[in-house]
Structures are given as structure tokens and as C-alpha cells.
Design a protein around this motif. Structure first.
Motif, PDB file in Angstrom:
ATOM      1  N   ARG A   1       0.803  -1.310  -0.249  1.00 49.76           N
ATOM      2  CA  ARG A   1      -0.104  -0.036  -0.061  1.00 49.76           C
ATOM      3  C   ARG A   1       0.741   1.321   0.087  1.00 49.76           C
ATOM      4  O   ARG A   1       1.975   1.254   0.682  1.00 49.76           O
TER       5      ARG A   1
ATOM      6  N   ARG B   1       0.772   5.368   0.864  1.00 49.01           N
ATOM      7  CA  ARG B   1      -0.049   6.338   1.374  1.00 49.01           C
ATOM      8  C   ARG B   1       0.605   7.803   1.215  1.00 49.01           C
ATOM      9  O   ARG B   1       1.428   8.033   1.864  1.00 49.01           O
TER      10      ARG B   1
ATOM     11  N   ALA C   1      -4.166  10.334   0.053  1.00 54.25           N
ATOM     12  CA  ALA C   1      -4.752   9.025  -0.652  1.00 54.25           C
ATOM     13  C   ALA C   1      -3.868   7.809  -0.438  1.00 54.25           C
ATOM     14  O   ALA C   1      -2.745   7.881  -0.252  1.00 54.25           O
ATOM     15  N   THR C   2      -4.757   6.902  -0.394  1.00 56.45           N
ATOM     16  CA  THR C   2      -3.803   5.549  -0.187  1.00 56.45           C
ATOM     17  C   THR C   2      -4.322   4.647  -1.461  1.00 56.45           C
ATOM     18  O   THR C   2      -5.560   4.710  -2.067  1.00 56.45           O
ATOM     19  N   ARG C   3      -3.240   4.247  -2.137  1.00 54.39           N
ATOM     20  CA  ARG C   3      -3.553   3.432  -3.443  1.00 54.39           C
ATOM     21  C   ARG C   3      -2.669   2.064  -3.065  1.00 54.39           C
ATOM     22  O   ARG C   3      -1.984   2.036  -2.482  1.00 54.39           O
ATOM     23  N   SER C   4      -3.180   0.922  -4.177  1.00 55.01           N
ATOM     24  CA  SER C   4      -2.618  -0.214  -4.143  1.00 55.01           C
ATOM     25  C   SER C   4      -1.661  -0.199  -5.264  1.00 55.01           C
ATOM     26  O   SER C   4      -0.945  -1.323  -5.398  1.00 55.01           O
ATOM     27  N   THR C   5      -1.392   0.996  -5.882  1.00 51.60           N
ATOM     28  CA  THR C   5      -0.301   0.806  -6.989  1.00 51.60           C
ATOM     29  C   THR C   5       0.655   2.070  -6.738  1.00 51.60           C
ATOM     30  O   THR C   5       0.434   2.948  -6.105  1.00 51.60           O
TER      31      THR C   5
ATOM     32  N   GLY D   1       2.173   3.442  -9.215  1.00 50.55           N
ATOM     33  CA  GLY D   1       2.322   4.076 -10.176  1.00 50.55           C
ATOM     34  C   GLY D   1       3.316   4.378 -11.220  1.00 50.55           C
ATOM     35  O   GLY D   1       4.297   3.442 -11.021  1.00 50.55           O
TER      36      GLY D   1
ATOM     37  N   ALA E   1      -3.628   7.018 -12.060  1.00 54.13           N
ATOM     38  CA  ALA E   1      -3.925   6.330 -10.930  1.00 54.13           C
ATOM     39  C   ALA E   1      -3.382   6.799  -9.651  1.00 54.13           C
ATOM     40  O   ALA E   1      -4.005   6.820  -8.556  1.00 54.13           O
ATOM     41  N   THR E   2      -2.367   7.657  -9.683  1.00 53.79           N
ATOM     42  CA  THR E   2      -1.597   8.180  -8.515  1.00 53.79           C
ATOM     43  C   THR E   2      -1.478   9.704  -8.815  1.00 53.79           C
ATOM     44  O   THR E   2      -0.707  10.133  -7.983  1.00 53.79           O
TER      45      THR E   2
ATOM     46  N   HIS F   1      -2.331  13.921  -8.627  1.00 50.32           N
ATOM     47  CA  HIS F   1      -3.212  14.733  -7.782  1.00 50.32           C
ATOM     48  C   HIS F   1      -3.289  16.212  -8.360  1.00 50.32           C
ATOM     49  O   HIS F   1      -2.181  16.543  -8.742  1.00 50.32           O
TER      50      HIS F   1
END
Length: 163
Positions: A62, A64, A73-77, A79, A94-95, A97
Motif C-alpha cells: 500500500r 499512502r 490518498a491511499t493506493r494499491s499501485t 504508479g 491512478a496516482t 493529484h
């Protein structure tokens, strides 16, 4: 039977911190996407685990981001760069801002790693929980941008600057 291995038992092992990147590098345009991504690899380390030779594998799970403007934001990728993802500059990823106001911002990233261990080449055994590891801090300035077209308008030249 012994108690299961926990994260607290990994005193001899530490995940390798990732490196936080941004595009454009060091600056943002208010109202346009800024692309954030991290370079991080899974790593295997060897050493004593409860006094027995072992291997421990860390995997980033993860990501963060705290963007310094009060949002996160918290992402599982992890980027990737715009070029690596086949995108144009300032395209949404996806990552990415979007900053809404001018200013200087400190961007922090924490990567949560999962861990697994093995003794003597046996099976990998997952350890419950994750280990948070901070990446490098980015400091960048958001500003306004004005585009001036010279010579033609966007109807005549759709691929021109600012079109």
C-alpha cells in the motif's frame, strides 16, 4: 509447537525504503494533474530469526501519499512515469493529484510492506500485519500557468501548444 512469528520478531530485518518521484519534477501547475509514483522493489534478506538462519521477504502492499495541501490518498499501485504508462504530460493517472492553490507543498509517502519468512529453503510463511516505511519527502511549488498561442489558433493546429 512454537508461537507464530510476528513483526516484532523481525528486529534483524528492515524493508528497503522506496523513492518517491513526481512529474513535473519539483513544480506543479494549479488545476492540472501532477503525477506521483514510487520506485520500490520486493527484497529478500537473510539472517537470524529467533536464533535460526532464515530469509525474510518484504513486499510493498500500500502507498499512502500526503500531498501537503490537507489531502491524502491511499493506493494499491505504485504508479509510473507518464512515459512508462503511455500518457502525455498532465494526463490523469491512478496516482496523480491536482493542486487547487499556489504555494509550496511538502509531499510525504509512507509505504506499507508485508513480510514473509522461510527457514532452510522451506515454504514462505506470511506474517500478520504490515510495516510502515517512510519514503523521501518531496518539496514542490504550485503555480499558475498562462498559455500564449502564436501564429495559429487551435482549430487550425489542434496539436499546437495549449490545444
Amino acid at each position: 509447537m512454537t508461537a507464530p512469528i510476528t513483526l516484532a520478531d523481525l528486529v534483524n530485518f528492515k524493508p528497503v525504503a522506496g523513492v518517491d518521484h513526481m512529474e513535473p519534477n519539483g513544480w506543479m501547475v494549479v488545476g492540472l494533474d501532477t503525477n506521483f509514483f514510487v520506485t520500490v522493489d520486493s527484497s529478500v534478506q537473510t539472517g537470524p530469526l529467533l536464533n535460526l538462519p532464515a530469509s525474510v521477504r518484504f513486499t510493498a502492499e500500500r502507498y499512502r501519499w500526503s500531498y501537503g495541501d490537507g489531502t491524502s490518498a491511499t493506493r494499491s499501485t505504485r504508479g509510473s512515469s507518464w512515459a512508462a504508462s503511455g500518457k502525455q504530460e498532465f494526463d490523469r493517472t491512478a496516482t496523480s493529484h491536482v493542486y487547487r492553490t499556489t504555494g509550496t507543498y511538502s509531499i510525504d509517502l509512507t509505504i506499507d510492506f508485508s513480510a514473509e519468512y522461510q527457514y532452510a529453503g522451506g515454504p514462505w510463511i506470511p506474517i500478520s500485519g504490515t510495516i510502515p516505511v517512510p519514503a523521501n519527502r518531496l518539496v514542490a511549488t504550485a503555480g499558475d500557468a498562462n498559455t500564449v498561442l502564436v501564429g495559429r489558433d487551435c482549430a487550425q493546429r489542434p496539436s499546437g501548444p495549449g490545444c
